[in-house]
Design a protein around this motif. Structure first.
Motif, PDB file in Angstrom:
ATOM      1  N   MET A  60       0.754  -1.272   0.044  1.00  0.00           N
ATOM      2  CA  MET A  60      -0.017  -0.100  -0.021  1.00  0.00           C
ATOM      3  C   MET A  60       0.823   1.154  -0.007  1.00  0.00           C
ATOM      4  N   ARG A  61       0.638   2.319  -0.784  1.00  0.00           N
ATOM      5  CA  ARG A  61       0.969   3.380  -0.795  1.00  0.00           C
ATOM      6  C   ARG A  61       0.322   4.326   0.023  1.00  0.00           C
ATOM      7  N   VAL A  62       1.173   5.462   0.608  1.00  0.00           N
ATOM      8  CA  VAL A  62       0.421   6.514   1.232  1.00  0.00           C
ATOM      9  C   VAL A  62       0.895   7.840   0.335  1.00  0.00           C
ATOM     10  N   SER A  63      -0.110   8.519  -0.051  1.00  0.00           N
ATOM     11  CA  SER A  63      -0.066   9.478  -0.863  1.00  0.00           C
ATOM     12  C   SER A  63      -0.770  10.782  -0.259  1.00  0.00           C
ATOM     13  N   LYS A  64       0.310  11.927  -0.151  1.00  0.00           N
ATOM     14  CA  LYS A  64      -0.066  13.317   0.607  1.00  0.00           C
ATOM     15  C   LYS A  64      -0.112  14.188  -0.805  1.00  0.00           C
ATOM     16  N   PHE A  65      -1.340  15.154  -0.371  1.00  0.00           N
ATOM     17  CA  PHE A  65      -1.446  16.302  -1.598  1.00  0.00           C
ATOM     18  C   PHE A  65      -1.316  17.279  -0.734  1.00  0.00           C
ATOM     19  N   GLY A  66      -0.498  18.427  -1.137  1.00  0.00           N
ATOM     20  CA  GLY A  66      -0.221  19.625  -0.370  1.00  0.00           C
ATOM     21  C   GLY A  66      -1.594  20.584  -0.812  1.00  0.00           C
ATOM     22  N   GLY A  67      -1.063  21.586  -0.236  1.00  0.00           N
ATOM     23  CA  GLY A  67      -2.408  22.796  -0.186  1.00  0.00           C
ATOM     24  C   GLY A  67      -2.678  23.341  -1.743  1.00  0.00           C
ATOM     25  N   THR A  68      -1.701  23.527  -2.673  1.00  0.00           N
ATOM     26  CA  THR A  68      -1.898  24.054  -3.805  1.00  0.00           C
ATOM     27  C   THR A  68      -2.671  22.672  -4.537  1.00  0.00           C
ATOM     28  N   SER A  69      -2.335  21.589  -4.362  1.00  0.00           N
ATOM     29  CA  SER A  69      -3.003  20.571  -5.198  1.00  0.00           C
ATOM     30  C   SER A  69      -4.419  20.165  -4.601  1.00  0.00           C
ATOM     31  N   MET A  70      -4.538  20.838  -3.307  1.00  0.00           N
ATOM     32  CA  MET A  70      -6.185  20.781  -2.941  1.00  0.00           C
ATOM     33  C   MET A  70      -6.782  22.153  -3.086  1.00  0.00           C
TER      34      MET A  70
ATOM     35  N   THR B 116     -10.696  23.689  -7.818  1.00  0.00           N
ATOM     36  CA  THR B 116     -11.351  22.402  -8.432  1.00  0.00           C
ATOM     37  C   THR B 116     -10.605  21.773  -9.487  1.00  0.00           C
ATOM     38  N   ASP B 117      -9.916  22.550 -10.544  1.00  0.00           N
ATOM     39  CA  ASP B 117      -8.978  21.996 -11.407  1.00  0.00           C
ATOM     40  C   ASP B 117      -7.957  21.066 -10.616  1.00  0.00           C
ATOM     41  N   ALA B 118      -7.239  21.606  -9.611  1.00  0.00           N
ATOM     42  CA  ALA B 118      -6.232  20.947  -8.926  1.00  0.00           C
ATOM     43  C   ALA B 118      -6.676  19.570  -8.465  1.00  0.00           C
ATOM     44  N   ILE B 119      -7.848  19.668  -7.778  1.00  0.00           N
ATOM     45  CA  ILE B 119      -8.502  18.584  -6.950  1.00  0.00           C
ATOM     46  C   ILE B 119      -8.804  17.504  -8.039  1.00  0.00           C
ATOM     47  N   GLN B 120      -9.408  17.978  -9.082  1.00  0.00           N
ATOM     48  CA  GLN B 120      -9.634  16.969 -10.507  1.00  0.00           C
ATOM     49  C   GLN B 120      -8.137  16.244 -10.663  1.00  0.00           C
ATOM     50  N   LEU B 121      -7.135  16.814 -10.841  1.00  0.00           N
ATOM     51  CA  LEU B 121      -5.840  16.281 -11.022  1.00  0.00           C
ATOM     52  C   LEU B 121      -5.337  15.335 -10.038  1.00  0.00           C
TER      53      LEU B 121
ATOM     54  N   CYS C  39      -5.438  29.290  -8.188  1.00  0.00           N
ATOM     55  CA  CYS C  39      -6.396  29.785  -9.124  1.00  0.00           C
ATOM     56  C   CYS C  39      -6.837  31.267  -8.674  1.00  0.00           C
ATOM     57  N   ILE C  40      -8.239  31.240  -8.575  1.00  0.00           N
ATOM     58  CA  ILE C  40      -8.636  32.504  -7.881  1.00  0.00           C
ATOM     59  C   ILE C  40      -8.620  32.803  -6.411  1.00  0.00           C
ATOM     60  N   TYR C  41      -8.004  31.803  -5.757  1.00  0.00           N
ATOM     61  CA  TYR C  41      -7.660  32.118  -4.320  1.00  0.00           C
ATOM     62  C   TYR C  41      -6.428  32.581  -4.031  1.00  0.00           C
TER      63      TYR C  41
ATOM     64  N   ASP D 198       6.787  14.508  -5.788  1.00  0.00           N
ATOM     65  CA  ASP D 198       6.276  14.498  -7.283  1.00  0.00           C
ATOM     66  C   ASP D 198       5.594  15.885  -7.093  1.00  0.00           C
ATOM     67  N   ASN D 199       5.195  15.903  -8.439  1.00  0.00           N
ATOM     68  CA  ASN D 199       4.531  17.266  -8.644  1.00  0.00           C
ATOM     69  C   ASN D 199       3.029  16.956  -9.337  1.00  0.00           C
ATOM     70  N   THR D 200       2.065  17.461  -8.514  1.00  0.00           N
ATOM     71  CA  THR D 200       0.610  16.998  -9.109  1.00  0.00           C
ATOM     72  C   THR D 200       0.446  17.578 -10.178  1.00  0.00           C
ATOM     73  N   PHE D 201       0.981  18.669 -10.728  1.00  0.00           N
ATOM     74  CA  PHE D 201       0.709  19.355 -11.934  1.00  0.00           C
ATOM     75  C   PHE D 201       1.757  18.894 -13.275  1.00  0.00           C
ATOM     76  N   ASN D 202       2.601  18.028 -12.869  1.00  0.00           N
ATOM     77  CA  ASN D 202       3.394  17.449 -13.684  1.00  0.00           C
ATOM     78  C   ASN D 202       3.889  15.976 -13.430  1.00  0.00           C
ATOM     79  N   HIS D 203       3.092  15.156 -13.047  1.00  0.00           N
ATOM     80  CA  HIS D 203       3.008  13.812 -12.198  1.00  0.00           C
ATOM     81  C   HIS D 203       3.866  12.985 -13.054  1.00  0.00           C
TER      82      HIS D 203
END
Ligand code: ASP
Length: 348
Positions: free
Chosen positions: A1-11, A14-19, A42-44, A258-263
């Motif tokens: 089993m892998r444990v995967s952590k997603f940081g604040g920009t990845s969350m 909406t677009d980032a969360i979809q990725l 994004c807009i935040y 790794d990079n969520t936006f260039n996985h």
């Protein structure tokens, strides 16, 4: 089993969360997900955690909180775009925050709590409340014995989403780690579950040859050992929360940054083994009056005389000169130029 952590920009939106969701569902071994609160994206323009800190100061003096409303609105908006219903959870969260209006850690951790609830709905994974599993000692570190006991009870055949950054104080009540501590939560879970891999999804290309916000042509360090990354992290590299590293080293869990936006393209693999591949990385800390630059070198030579020549014209004091590690002291206002000059030489 892998444990995967997603940081604040990845969350963060909406677009980032979809990725992130695509990454999670692309591999069936990604079965334990740890998430941060939404960051700037994004807009935040503000981090949810910063708004919650503000909410705590507004609420504890007895008033209403406009910052809390901004947080709840952001979740409502993201949930709408993602097609999941969070109304009941957001309403309950508002009530609980008002009840705990002077409990800083409870309020500040609600970003991770709500994000985990929402990402669990998005992925169909089970939500785990970190307050029921992660036991945090007074010194801000994990209580490994008590936390391991809690994780032993988990049904390992299921898939989970848990918020990072918080847990339960050894006495009682919600307690957070230091800022940036979701990385540490992910590392703790990976150790407790003896994961095959701890994947940390950030918005940068892993560990790089220098800070990418000041240098454009950085290279990613492909392989690295825990001791070296720990040294770089303490020296100012902000790629991962430093306290993860001794823990992962102790439990011998491999890490990938790794990079969520260039996985899967430019990432760093970290383990207990030293690599024979040549690399260098330059970092610095203390940019006010005096700054310290750390250069880590692996199978790359930088002779003392050459170093002096490269830095001619700068006021630099070499405080340590070893084959693998060089430390320099310089004026805070010159440090970025010093790093650029060194990087330009070493990258060739
Ligand atoms: N949300 C927390 C922070 O902004 C923790 C984290 O992101 O790791 O510091």
């Amino acid at each position: 089993m892998r444990v995967s952590k997603f940081g604040g920009t990845s969350m963060g939106c909406t677009d980032a969360i979809q990725l992130a969701r695509e990454i999670v569902t692309a591999d069936s071994t990604r079965r334990f997900i740890v998430v941060s609160a939404p960051g700037k994206a994004c807009i935040y323009s503000r981090k949810v955690t910063d708004l919650l800190i503000e909410a705590y100061t507004q609420l504890c003096v007895g008033g209403e909180s406009s910052s809390l409303e901004l947080v709840l609105d952001r979740f409502r908006e993201m949930a709408g775009h993602l097609g999941v219903d969070m109304e009941a959870e957001l309403e309950r969260c508002r009530e609980e925050v008002y009840i705990h209006r002077c409990q800083r850690d409870f309020i500040v951790s609600r970003g991770e709590y709500l994000m985990a609830l929402m990402f669990a709905k998005v992925t169909g994974y089970r939500f785990l409340d970190a307050a029921k599993f992660m036991v945090i000692k007074r010194n801000g570190k994990i209580d490994e014995v008590k936390t391991a006991e809690n994780f032993r009870r988990l049904d390992k055949s299921q898939s989970f989403v848990m918020g990072g950054f918080y847990g339960r104080a050894a006495g009682d009540g919600v307690k957070t780690f230091a800022r940036g501590g979701s990385d540490y939560s992910g590392a703790v879970v990976a150790c407790m579950l003896d994961a095959s891999l701890y994947e940390n999804f950030t918005d940068t290309h892993g560990v790089q040859s220098a800070n990418p916000s000041i240098i454009t042509d950085t290279k990613t360090v492909q392989f690295l050992d825990y001791n070296t990354l720990y040294k770089l992290s303490l020296g100012g590299a902000q790629v991962i929360f430093p306290e993860c590293l001794p823990l992962l080293k102790k439990y011998n869990i491999p890490l990938v940054i790794d990079n969520t936006f260039n996985h899967g393209r430019r990432f760093t693999a970290v383990s207990n083994d030293r690599t024979h591949m040549p690399f260098f990385s330059i970092t610095y800390s203390g940019i006010r009056a005096v700054a310290e630059v750390l250069i880590v070198l692996n199978h790359i030579k930088l002779e003392y005389d050459r170093l002096k020549e490269i830095l001619k014209g700068f006021e630099v004091y070499v405080s340590m000169y070893k084959r693998n590690e060089i430390r320099l002291i310089t004026a805070g206002e010159e440090v970025e130029e010093v790093v650029k000059r060194l990087h330009a030489y070493l990258i060739l």
